[in-house]
Write a protein that holds these residues in place. Structure first.
Motif, PDB file in Angstrom:
ATOM      1  N   LEU A 135      38.800  35.344  51.288  1.00 51.07           N
ATOM      2  CA  LEU A 135      39.423  35.118  49.985  1.00 51.07           C
ATOM      3  C   LEU A 135      38.828  36.050  48.938  1.00 51.07           C
ATOM      4  O   LEU A 135      39.514  36.442  47.984  1.00 51.07           O
ATOM      5  CB  LEU A 135      39.249  33.658  49.562  1.00 51.07           C
ATOM      6  CG  LEU A 135      39.941  32.623  50.465  1.00 51.07           C
ATOM      7  CD1 LEU A 135      39.671  31.214  49.951  1.00 51.07           C
ATOM      8  CD2 LEU A 135      41.439  32.886  50.553  1.00 51.07           C
ATOM      9  N   ASN A 136      37.582  36.427  49.110  1.00 46.30           N
ATOM     10  CA  ASN A 136      36.956  37.385  48.195  1.00 46.30           C
ATOM     11  C   ASN A 136      37.687  38.727  48.251  1.00 46.30           C
ATOM     12  O   ASN A 136      38.004  39.323  47.210  1.00 46.30           O
ATOM     13  CB  ASN A 136      35.490  37.596  48.555  1.00 46.30           C
ATOM     14  CG  ASN A 136      34.724  36.301  48.696  1.00 46.30           C
ATOM     15  OD1 ASN A 136      34.725  35.714  49.778  1.00 46.30           O
ATOM     16  ND2 ASN A 136      34.098  35.839  47.616  1.00 46.30           N
ATOM     17  N   ASP A 137      37.936  39.210  49.470  1.00 42.38           N
ATOM     18  CA  ASP A 137      38.623  40.493  49.628  1.00 42.38           C
ATOM     19  C   ASP A 137      40.041  40.428  49.073  1.00 42.38           C
ATOM     20  O   ASP A 137      40.505  41.363  48.407  1.00 42.38           O
ATOM     21  CB  ASP A 137      38.663  40.888  51.106  1.00 42.38           C
ATOM     22  CG  ASP A 137      37.283  41.216  51.652  1.00 42.38           C
ATOM     23  OD1 ASP A 137      36.362  41.486  50.850  1.00 42.38           O
ATOM     24  OD2 ASP A 137      37.121  41.202  52.890  1.00 42.38           O
ATOM     25  N   LYS A 164      30.839  35.867  52.609  1.00 38.19           N
ATOM     26  CA  LYS A 164      32.212  35.742  52.114  1.00 38.19           C
ATOM     27  C   LYS A 164      32.768  34.344  52.383  1.00 38.19           C
ATOM     28  O   LYS A 164      32.299  33.632  53.274  1.00 38.19           O
ATOM     29  CB  LYS A 164      33.108  36.798  52.762  1.00 38.19           C
ATOM     30  CG  LYS A 164      32.721  38.227  52.409  1.00 38.19           C
ATOM     31  CD  LYS A 164      33.649  39.235  53.068  1.00 38.19           C
ATOM     32  CE  LYS A 164      33.254  40.664  52.699  1.00 38.19           C
ATOM     33  NZ  LYS A 164      34.185  41.663  53.328  1.00 38.19           N
ATOM     34  N   THR A 165      33.797  33.991  51.634  1.00 33.59           N
ATOM     35  CA  THR A 165      34.453  32.687  51.768  1.00 33.59           C
ATOM     36  C   THR A 165      35.859  32.895  52.299  1.00 33.59           C
ATOM     37  O   THR A 165      36.610  33.730  51.779  1.00 33.59           O
ATOM     38  CB  THR A 165      34.505  31.964  50.405  1.00 33.59           C
ATOM     39  OG1 THR A 165      33.181  31.804  49.917  1.00 33.59           O
ATOM     40  CG2 THR A 165      35.171  30.607  50.542  1.00 33.59           C
ATOM     41  N   TYR A 166      36.229  32.114  53.311  1.00 29.22           N
ATOM     42  CA  TYR A 166      37.509  32.327  53.979  1.00 29.22           C
ATOM     43  C   TYR A 166      38.519  31.200  53.744  1.00 29.22           C
ATOM     44  O   TYR A 166      39.725  31.425  53.785  1.00 29.22           O
ATOM     45  CB  TYR A 166      37.284  32.510  55.484  1.00 29.22           C
ATOM     46  CG  TYR A 166      36.562  33.796  55.782  1.00 29.22           C
ATOM     47  CD1 TYR A 166      37.258  34.948  56.119  1.00 29.22           C
ATOM     48  CD2 TYR A 166      35.171  33.876  55.686  1.00 29.22           C
ATOM     49  CE1 TYR A 166      36.597  36.147  56.363  1.00 29.22           C
ATOM     50  CE2 TYR A 166      34.498  35.072  55.919  1.00 29.22           C
ATOM     51  CZ  TYR A 166      35.218  36.201  56.253  1.00 29.22           C
ATOM     52  OH  TYR A 166      34.566  37.386  56.474  1.00 29.22           O
ATOM     53  N   GLY A 167      38.029  29.989  53.535  1.00 29.00           N
ATOM     54  CA  GLY A 167      38.933  28.866  53.311  1.00 29.00           C
ATOM     55  C   GLY A 167      38.645  28.208  51.985  1.00 29.00           C
ATOM     56  O   GLY A 167      37.498  28.225  51.506  1.00 29.00           O
ATOM     57  N   TYR A 168      39.684  27.629  51.386  1.00 29.90           N
ATOM     58  CA  TYR A 168      39.473  26.903  50.126  1.00 29.90           C
ATOM     59  C   TYR A 168      40.013  25.487  50.285  1.00 29.90           C
ATOM     60  O   TYR A 168      41.111  25.287  50.809  1.00 29.90           O
ATOM     61  CB  TYR A 168      40.155  27.592  48.945  1.00 29.90           C
ATOM     62  CG  TYR A 168      39.559  27.132  47.630  1.00 29.90           C
ATOM     63  CD1 TYR A 168      38.480  27.798  47.071  1.00 29.90           C
ATOM     64  CD2 TYR A 168      40.041  25.998  46.982  1.00 29.90           C
ATOM     65  CE1 TYR A 168      37.898  27.370  45.883  1.00 29.90           C
ATOM     66  CE2 TYR A 168      39.461  25.553  45.801  1.00 29.90           C
ATOM     67  CZ  TYR A 168      38.395  26.238  45.247  1.00 29.90           C
ATOM     68  OH  TYR A 168      37.816  25.794  44.092  1.00 29.90           O
ATOM     69  N   ALA A 370      50.450  35.271  49.597  1.00 33.59           N
ATOM     70  CA  ALA A 370      49.613  34.143  50.021  1.00 33.59           C
ATOM     71  C   ALA A 370      48.484  33.880  49.026  1.00 33.59           C
ATOM     72  O   ALA A 370      48.266  32.737  48.612  1.00 33.59           O
ATOM     73  CB  ALA A 370      49.053  34.405  51.416  1.00 33.59           C
ATOM     74  N   ILE A 371      47.756  34.921  48.612  1.00 30.45           N
ATOM     75  CA  ILE A 371      46.639  34.686  47.690  1.00 30.45           C
ATOM     76  C   ILE A 371      47.147  34.306  46.310  1.00 30.45           C
ATOM     77  O   ILE A 371      46.537  33.485  45.617  1.00 30.45           O
ATOM     78  CB  ILE A 371      45.686  35.907  47.621  1.00 30.45           C
ATOM     79  CG1 ILE A 371      44.427  35.577  46.812  1.00 30.45           C
ATOM     80  CG2 ILE A 371      46.394  37.128  47.065  1.00 30.45           C
ATOM     81  CD1 ILE A 371      43.580  34.470  47.380  1.00 30.45           C
ATOM     82  N   LYS A 372      48.279  34.850  45.892  1.00 26.93           N
ATOM     83  CA  LYS A 372      48.794  34.446  44.582  1.00 26.93           C
ATOM     84  C   LYS A 372      49.267  32.993  44.624  1.00 26.93           C
ATOM     85  O   LYS A 372      49.207  32.289  43.611  1.00 26.93           O
ATOM     86  CB  LYS A 372      49.917  35.376  44.102  1.00 26.93           C
ATOM     87  CG  LYS A 372      51.287  35.125  44.690  1.00 26.93           C
ATOM     88  CD  LYS A 372      52.348  36.022  44.064  1.00 26.93           C
ATOM     89  CE  LYS A 372      53.745  35.637  44.560  1.00 26.93           C
ATOM     90  NZ  LYS A 372      54.803  36.512  44.006  1.00 26.93           N
TER      91      LYS A 372
END
Length: 539
Positions: A135-137, A164-168, A370-372
């Protein structure tokens, strides 16, 4: 808020499947190189403006797997998802399943765009760097506004070894959330109001008072079940950790090590009280054989005189069903069983690990969208939408600044709950939800008003206990699974014991079972992970 629906993922080989899958598809990305696509001229990054307000792409479609068969797969037909679709130009195809379906996805060659699971300590979560985008990238490259809506404490809590963080998660509560007063307790001891008043509003705090009141209920209300709790067909129900929290049982020793709560003398004393209540005929054998549906039906029909509830939000609809036709007999929360050694309740809510946890896979067709979408759903605007709907259509803001459902919407909520869910879906789109939004409600579910009020100031976080179990696939994890299963049956057997000697022997048998199943090794792992959690919290 979320325990009844929670689907714990138990998949020992998923990590290997993930590695095999990604190796077979060039790193698992949307292209053969496994690289993120360039933003191009789609929009210009602005750290102070969310990407969903900048994006020039008019429409997108994502596939979204949710590891829960009960999840509503409709999209764009209710108030909430219709508005999300309008705001994002997004069409979502939901796929649902269970652990078997999840295994199949990872064993195949194609992953959906987004995956939501319910166990942040699972092999899927721990191997996320192999199959999901950081999610950082994604935020750095496409949507830096994400950092304004994502909680730093939560991102830090889910950071993997690569930093890094991958899930929220959804429903991730920080220490600040606990201190805010905006979270409601989800555990309560409730009694039917008509029964309570007919008995002269008795105290039920001490073992003697508790047993005396249950005996009076049995005599004066023979058609009612004096005491009930959550379903215990496959777990400890509400008589395990929920009951311990209600009694204020500690979570750590004075030196900061893990505390063996099951063996706490105060807790064990109250289990003996429940055993005596069972022997007095005040706890039905159905309490140990009813599944969740049978238990909920009894709540909805007012069959229990008293109930020790874990997960009040999940039972709010059933409590409301009874309340709607029997307002004078509504269930109300009172100060029930109290610590025999002077402790106060330390009720728990969701912690930093939250409930759901969602990932954007490396095979996502449109990681920008997806990130938005993640950013959008984490905004207060989306949180209010998912909780209350659209202003003027489902709610108004009153003079006190509180959100008040329109009369026709509230009437449907209180009297036609299934139709309410289908038409409006308020409070149902939970993947990125948060408990604090409920505190803005001017007209909460009537059956929950008094219960929520009772629980104020009784919450205390238990962050150090999150995700401390042995890693899946290890010998200790298998041993702990056997111990937990043995504990569920032991707890039932203790409450149903024929006498004190039988109760004590059952507990001793459980201690022996633990000792012969790597218990010392498990406790060592507990202490290592508690220490690691404390370090994360202090870092």
């Amino acid at each position: 808020m979320k325990k009844t629906f929670q689907k714990i993922i138990g998949v020992a080989l998923i990590a290997a499947m993930c590695l095999g899958l990604l190796a077979g598809c060039g790193g698992g990305g949307g292209n053969s190189a496994g690289e993120l696509p360039e933003l191009g001229d789609r929009y210009t990054l602005d750290a102070n403006t969310p990407a969903y307000k900048l994006d020039t792409q008019e429409s997108s479609k994502l596939t979204w797997y949710v590891n829960a068969d009960w999840w509503n797969t409709d999209w764009g037909t209710d108030t909430v998802t219709k508005k999300i679709q309008e705001d994002l130009g997004l069409e979502v195809e939901f796929i649902t399943g269970d652990d078997t379906k999840l295994n199949t996805l990872f064993a195949g060659e194609t992953l959906p765009d987004i995956i939501t699971i319910f166990d942040s300590g699972s092999s899927v979560a721990n191997s996320a760097a192999d199959w999901a985008w950081s999610l950082n990238d994604l935020a750095d490259k496409y949507d830096p506004y994400f950092y304004q809506v994502a909680k730093p404490d939560t991102l830090n809590w889910f950071r993997l070894s690569d930093g890094k963080t991958y899930g929220y998660p959804g429903y991730s509560n920080s220490a600040a959330d606990y201190a805010s007063g905006q979270l409601y307790a989800t555990t309560a001891f409730v009694i039917r109001k008509d029964v309570y008043e007919a008995l002269g509003k008795p105290s039920m705090k001490t073992p003697e008072e508790f047993l005396d009141t249950l005996n009076k209920i049995k005599e004066q209300f023979p058609d009612l079940i004096p005491f009930g709790s959550n379903s215990m067909t496959s777990s400890e129900g509400s008589l395990g950790a929920d009951f311990m929290n209600y009694l204020g049982v500690p979570i750590e020793n004075e030196d900061g090590t893990w505390y063996d709560r099951v063996m706490d003398e105060d807790y064990q004393a109250w289990l003996k009280v429940l055993n005596q209540a069972y022997r007095n005929g005040c706890i039905s054998d159905d309490n140990f054989s009813d599944d969740g549906t049978a238990h909920e039906e009894k709540v909805a029909s007012g069959r229990y005189a008293t109930i020790f509830i874990g997960g009040t939000p999940q039972r709010s609809g059933f409590l409301q069903t009874w309340y709607s036709t029997n307002p004078d007999a509504q269930y109300i929360a009172i100060d029930g069983p109290a610590s025999t050694v002077g402790r106060t309740p330390t009720l728990s809510q969701a912690g930093l690990s939250g409930w759901t946890i969602s990932y954007i896979t490396k095979q996502c067709k449109d990681p920008i969208t997806a990130i938005k979408t993640f950013t959008y759903l984490l905004t207060d605007e989306a949180g209010m939408l998912c909780t209350y709907g659209v202003e003027g259509e489902t709610y108004k803001i009153n003079d006190d600044g509180l959100y008040e459902l329109l009369p026709e919407v509230a009437a449907m909520r209180d009297n036609e709950s299934e139709k309410y869910k289908k038409v409006y879906r308020l409070g149902e789109f939970l993947i990125f939800g948060h408990d604090r939004y409920a505190s803005f409600r001017a007209d909460p579910t009537p059956s929950m008003v008094q219960i929520n009020e009772w629980g104020k100031d009784k919450l205390k976080p238990q962050f150090i206990l999150e995700n401390i179990t042995p890693d899946q696939g290890t010998a200790e994890a298998r041993a702990l699974s056997a111990i937990n299963t043995n504990w569920y049956t032991t707890l039932v057997a203790m409450i149903r014991s024929k006498d004190d000697a039988s109760f004590d022997q059952t507990l001793e048998d459980f201690k022996a079972f633990r000792a012969s199943n790597s218990w010392d090794d498990i406790v060592e792992i507990y202490n290592e992970k508690v220490a690691a959690n404390r370090e994360k919290l202090n870092g």
